[in-house]
Every structure is written in C-alpha cells, then in structure tokens.
Design a protein around this motif. Structure first.
Motif, PDB file in Angstrom:
ATOM      1  N   PRO A  94      17.480  38.791 -20.386  1.00 56.07           N
ATOM      2  CA  PRO A  94      16.430  39.248 -19.463  1.00 56.07           C
ATOM      3  C   PRO A  94      16.324  38.391 -18.203  1.00 56.07           C
ATOM      4  O   PRO A  94      15.939  38.893 -17.142  1.00 56.07           O
ATOM      5  N   LEU A  95      16.669  37.112 -18.306  1.00 53.55           N
ATOM      6  CA  LEU A  95      16.657  36.254 -17.120  1.00 53.55           C
ATOM      7  C   LEU A  95      17.702  36.731 -16.115  1.00 53.55           C
ATOM      8  O   LEU A  95      17.414  36.836 -14.908  1.00 53.55           O
ATOM      9  N   PHE A  96      18.901  37.023 -16.593  1.00 57.29           N
ATOM     10  CA  PHE A  96      19.946  37.537 -15.701  1.00 57.29           C
ATOM     11  C   PHE A  96      19.529  38.892 -15.115  1.00 57.29           C
ATOM     12  O   PHE A  96      19.767  39.165 -13.932  1.00 57.29           O
ATOM     13  N   GLY A 103      17.474  40.330  -6.515  1.00 57.53           N
ATOM     14  CA  GLY A 103      18.401  39.944  -5.459  1.00 57.53           C
ATOM     15  C   GLY A 103      18.759  38.476  -5.446  1.00 57.53           C
ATOM     16  O   GLY A 103      19.319  37.980  -4.454  1.00 57.53           O
ATOM     17  N   VAL A 104      18.435  37.749  -6.510  1.00 60.49           N
ATOM     18  CA  VAL A 104      18.836  36.343  -6.581  1.00 60.49           C
ATOM     19  C   VAL A 104      20.360  36.235  -6.628  1.00 60.49           C
ATOM     20  O   VAL A 104      20.959  35.315  -6.061  1.00 60.49           O
ATOM     21  N   ILE A 105      20.979  37.207  -7.295  1.00 61.79           N
ATOM     22  CA  ILE A 105      22.429  37.257  -7.422  1.00 61.79           C
ATOM     23  C   ILE A 105      22.833  38.709  -7.594  1.00 61.79           C
ATOM     24  O   ILE A 105      22.052  39.532  -8.110  1.00 61.79           O
ATOM     25  N   GLU A 330      16.928  19.068 -19.847  1.00 64.53           N
ATOM     26  CA  GLU A 330      15.645  19.711 -19.557  1.00 64.53           C
ATOM     27  C   GLU A 330      15.761  20.676 -18.386  1.00 64.53           C
ATOM     28  O   GLU A 330      16.664  20.584 -17.562  1.00 64.53           O
ATOM     29  N   ARG A 331      14.828  21.628 -18.344  1.00 60.46           N
ATOM     30  CA  ARG A 331      14.593  22.474 -17.169  1.00 60.46           C
ATOM     31  C   ARG A 331      15.802  23.334 -16.793  1.00 60.46           C
ATOM     32  O   ARG A 331      16.048  23.596 -15.628  1.00 60.46           O
ATOM     33  N   ASN A 332      16.527  23.811 -17.788  1.00 57.67           N
ATOM     34  CA  ASN A 332      17.668  24.666 -17.472  1.00 57.67           C
ATOM     35  C   ASN A 332      17.328  26.148 -17.508  1.00 57.67           C
ATOM     36  O   ASN A 332      17.856  26.918 -16.711  1.00 57.67           O
ATOM     37  N   TRP A 333      16.450  26.562 -18.429  1.00 61.61           N
ATOM     38  CA  TRP A 333      16.232  27.986 -18.643  1.00 61.61           C
ATOM     39  C   TRP A 333      14.816  28.396 -18.264  1.00 61.61           C
ATOM     40  O   TRP A 333      13.946  27.560 -18.049  1.00 61.61           O
ATOM     41  N   GLY A 334      14.596  29.707 -18.172  1.00 69.25           N
ATOM     42  CA  GLY A 334      13.326  30.240 -17.688  1.00 69.25           C
ATOM     43  C   GLY A 334      13.374  30.430 -16.176  1.00 69.25           C
ATOM     44  O   GLY A 334      14.292  29.947 -15.497  1.00 69.25           O
ATOM     45  N   GLU A 335      12.370  31.104 -15.627  1.00 70.42           N
ATOM     46  CA  GLU A 335      12.373  31.405 -14.192  1.00 70.42           C
ATOM     47  C   GLU A 335      12.185  30.168 -13.323  1.00 70.42           C
ATOM     48  O   GLU A 335      12.488  30.192 -12.132  1.00 70.42           O
ATOM     49  N   ASP A 336      11.666  29.088 -13.912  1.00 69.67           N
ATOM     50  CA  ASP A 336      11.564  27.841 -13.156  1.00 69.67           C
ATOM     51  C   ASP A 336      12.661  26.857 -13.544  1.00 69.67           C
ATOM     52  O   ASP A 336      12.640  25.695 -13.144  1.00 69.67           O
ATOM     53  N   VAL A 339      19.052  27.134 -14.050  1.00 71.44           N
ATOM     54  CA  VAL A 339      19.986  28.254 -14.067  1.00 71.44           C
ATOM     55  C   VAL A 339      19.519  29.327 -13.090  1.00 71.44           C
ATOM     56  O   VAL A 339      20.303  29.857 -12.293  1.00 71.44           O
ATOM     57  N   TYR A 340      18.211  29.636 -13.129  1.00 72.47           N
ATOM     58  CA  TYR A 340      17.670  30.692 -12.266  1.00 72.47           C
ATOM     59  C   TYR A 340      17.525  30.223 -10.820  1.00 72.47           C
ATOM     60  O   TYR A 340      17.861  30.954  -9.882  1.00 72.47           O
ATOM     61  N   THR A 341      17.038  29.006 -10.636  1.00 78.01           N
ATOM     62  CA  THR A 341      16.711  28.551  -9.278  1.00 78.01           C
ATOM     63  C   THR A 341      17.905  27.960  -8.527  1.00 78.01           C
ATOM     64  O   THR A 341      17.907  27.938  -7.291  1.00 78.01           O
ATOM     65  N   ASP A 342      18.923  27.478  -9.253  1.00 75.12           N
ATOM     66  CA  ASP A 342      20.038  26.790  -8.594  1.00 75.12           C
ATOM     67  C   ASP A 342      21.407  27.396  -8.913  1.00 75.12           C
ATOM     68  O   ASP A 342      22.202  27.635  -8.001  1.00 75.12           O
ATOM     69  N   VAL A 343      21.679  27.600 -10.203  1.00 70.21           N
ATOM     70  CA  VAL A 343      23.018  28.051 -10.593  1.00 70.21           C
ATOM     71  C   VAL A 343      23.315  29.452 -10.067  1.00 70.21           C
ATOM     72  O   VAL A 343      24.357  29.687  -9.435  1.00 70.21           O
TER      73      VAL A 343
END
Length: 363
Positions: A94-96, A103-105, A330-336, A339-343
C-alpha cells in the motif's frame, strides 16, 4: 406517478454511463516466484539453490491488452529479515500504491529476493564455499525478471536498493556492474570501511579456532556474522568444518593477526578499498546515494560511512551521502519513513520510466 429524488436520478445516470475502465483497473499485486540457481548449486555449506522472491507489480499491470513496460527496483533486505518482510510486516505494497497515486514515483516493479546462506548474509560476492552470489544476481536473476515480466530491460531503468547489510550489497553489486544497474541507494550500509574498532576485535577467536562444526560457532552472534564474512572473502573449500582461512588467532591473551590474510580480507570485503578500482564505474551511475543514522548504537557504522563519503569525494565520484537523526534501521517504512520520502523520489529522478532508454554509460 412515482416520485424519484433528483439525487437518485443523477446517481443512476452516473452509474449507467461510467466508463468500465474507471471501475475495473487491476489493483497492484505481490506475486511469489522461485528460481533454481545453477550459480548456487555448488557450495560447501548447504546453501539452497532454490531462491525465493516476491515481486511487486503496479496497478494496471494485468489490465487486458496492456503492453506497458516498467523499470525494476531490486531490493536487498537486511540479512536478518525475510525477503517477504517488507510486504508482510512493513506494508510496502500500500505504501508503493500511495506513492504512485500521488506522483512521488512513476509505476515500477520491485523484486525482493532472499540472498542469505544457512549461516547468515552471503555478502553478495562469489565464493567457492557459499556460492557465486554475484553471478546469481547478474547472470540469473536479472535475465529471469526480464524474461518473465514486462520490464524495461536496460541499465538506465534498473535500480538497486538495500537495507543495512543489503545496502552493502547494493553498493557492491552496483559498483561492479554499472552495465546492469544504473542507480543505487543504500539505507544505512555496513561494511563500507574501517570502524572505530578493528574487525578482529569482534569475533570470539577461541570459539572459531576450537569449532568442530559450524553449529559450534552459532552460540556467539559476532563470531557467526564474521564467519559469514570470512567464508565469503577468505574461502577455502578444502578446510572443513568452517571452510575458511581464519585471519587471526589467540596466543594466550594476545591476538595474533595474520597480515597477509587480513590484507586479502580488507581488499575483498571493505567497500572503501574497492573505490580506486571501481571509481569510473561509480562515476558512470545515473544516481548514487546512501544514508545512515547518527545515533547508531554501533558507532563503527557512523565512522565508516563518514569516511566512505569523504573517500568518494577524494576520487571525484558524484554521490549523495546523508547522516540523519536516527538509529540503526529506524525510520525506513511508513509515509514518514525514508523509503517513501527519500528512496522512491531518488528513483523517480534517476530511473528511466519510458521504454525508450538507450544503455549508454556516462562519459
């Protein structure tokens, strides 16, 4: 006469004339696949040559008549994580989906594959003891994906991302094979270079030298981890039960280091030692980024990543290196999460999403 409210009439009208495509677009999916690897069939420690993978396919992939092709992101999880963990526990699907919808990716395929030996991480290298993992990745997995999914079969449309030990693998494979992968992102990589402590300070050498089987080593976490490093980078298929040349030993309370073996180990294992040889390969990448948390409980990781970033700069290698306020993993998954904000934004910038890419290494 029957009175029908105007809102009901409008609803009936919209329902009757809504184009079917708006209501029937296929959802995203995660499919499981297996591949029997010839590269991993010959090993000394019981590595299963049947490798399992989970493949994320974006919404619309299975729409009738669709011929659209997609870039592929190859994901290496942390060695202690199952290859399906990002989908089963971290809600990656669901994150992807949200990232694509917002439009993030653009639409992409992602494959997560198990790259572990029975003892732990493979370290993504060719070993006469654990298997030829680099060959499996480049010669088998990528061709398998291109043959079985609608990929854009081009280095400019292939990315590598890894988490911690997986981040090490992403950098290692990417720097050695820029003809296959065009962009690399490593989340908090380890093994980038020398730490505060020397490598030989970590294992229990009494356990390693007295072991009558690999199971004898499993009682100690650091010894087990470093045995995987030694089997990958100092392999000796004729030295059971550990099948490696051990680069140090204890003489009483004194640690005696084998200089030649340690030199071989550093040259083969540490990413910083590979920079001079693969500098031009790294320069040819479309994008290269890695990050790390400054509050990692093992400050060796912080120190070595800072030094790795400086050495990349010394060789004129374009890179984005970021130290953030966080700890190990830490801080890899979720909308914050990163992965979402940088990768994903990184790959939006550096991957080619149209099936018109021409595979040309940057001058």
């Amino acid at each position: 006469m029957i009175s029908i409210p105007i809102r009901a009439v409008v609803l009936l009208f919209l329902t009757a004339f809504t184009p079917p495509l708006l209501a029937s677009a296929a959802d995203s999916q995660v499919v499981n696949r297996e591949w029997r690897s010839a590269c991993l069939a010959q090993n000394k420690i019981g590595t299963d040559p049947v490798r399992k993978m989970a493949v994320y396919l974006p919404a619309g992939y299975d729409s009738p008549g669709s011929a659209e092709r997609y870039p592929v992101i190859y994901y290496f999880p942390m060695a202690s994580d199952d290859y399906r963990l990002l989908f089963d526990k971290q809600s990656a699907q669901p994150l992807f989906d949200r990232a694509i919808a917002r439009g993030v990716i653009g639409k992409f395929i992602l494959v997560s594959v198990g790259m572990n030996t029975p003892l732990g991480p493979s370290w993504y290298t060719n070993s006469s003891v654990t298997g030829t993992w680099e060959d499996f990745m480049v010669r088998e997995l990528v061709p398998y994906m291109d043959a079985n999914f609608r990929t854009i079969a081009n280095r400019d449309s292939r990315g590598l991302v890894g988490d911690r030990i997986g981040g090490y693998g992403a950098i290692r494979v990417g720097m050695r094979h820029p003809e296959v992968f065009g962009s690399v992102y490593a989340l908090h990589p380890v093994g980038t270079g020398s730490g505060i402590q020397i490598m030989h300070a970590r294992p229990n050498w009494d356990i390693l030298w007295s072991a009558k089987s690999i199971d004898d080593v499993r009682k100690d976490g650091f010894s087990t981890l470093f045995l995987t490093i030694f089997q990958a980078h100092l392999p000796d298929p004729d030295k059971p039960p550990l099948f490696t040349d051990l680069p140090a030993h204890k003489a009483g309370d004194q640690l005696v280091i084998d200089t030649k073996l340690t030199d071989r180990l550093r040259d083969s294992f540490l990413l910083e030692t590979m920079i001079p040889q693969y500098a031009e390969n790294l320069k040819s990448l479309r994008g290269f980024k890695f990050d790390w948390g400054r509050s990692d409980g093992n400050q060796d990781h912080v120190y070595s990543n800072q030094a790795f970033a400086h050495k990349l700069n010394e060789f004129g290698i374009p890179n984005e290196a970021e130290e953030y306020n966080g700890s190990f993993g830490e801080r890899n998954w979720g909308e914050d999460g990163r992965v979402y904000t940088d990768v994903l934004p990184f790959f939006q910038t550096h991957l080619i999403f149209a099936d018109t890419a021409v595979s040309i290494l940057k001058p």
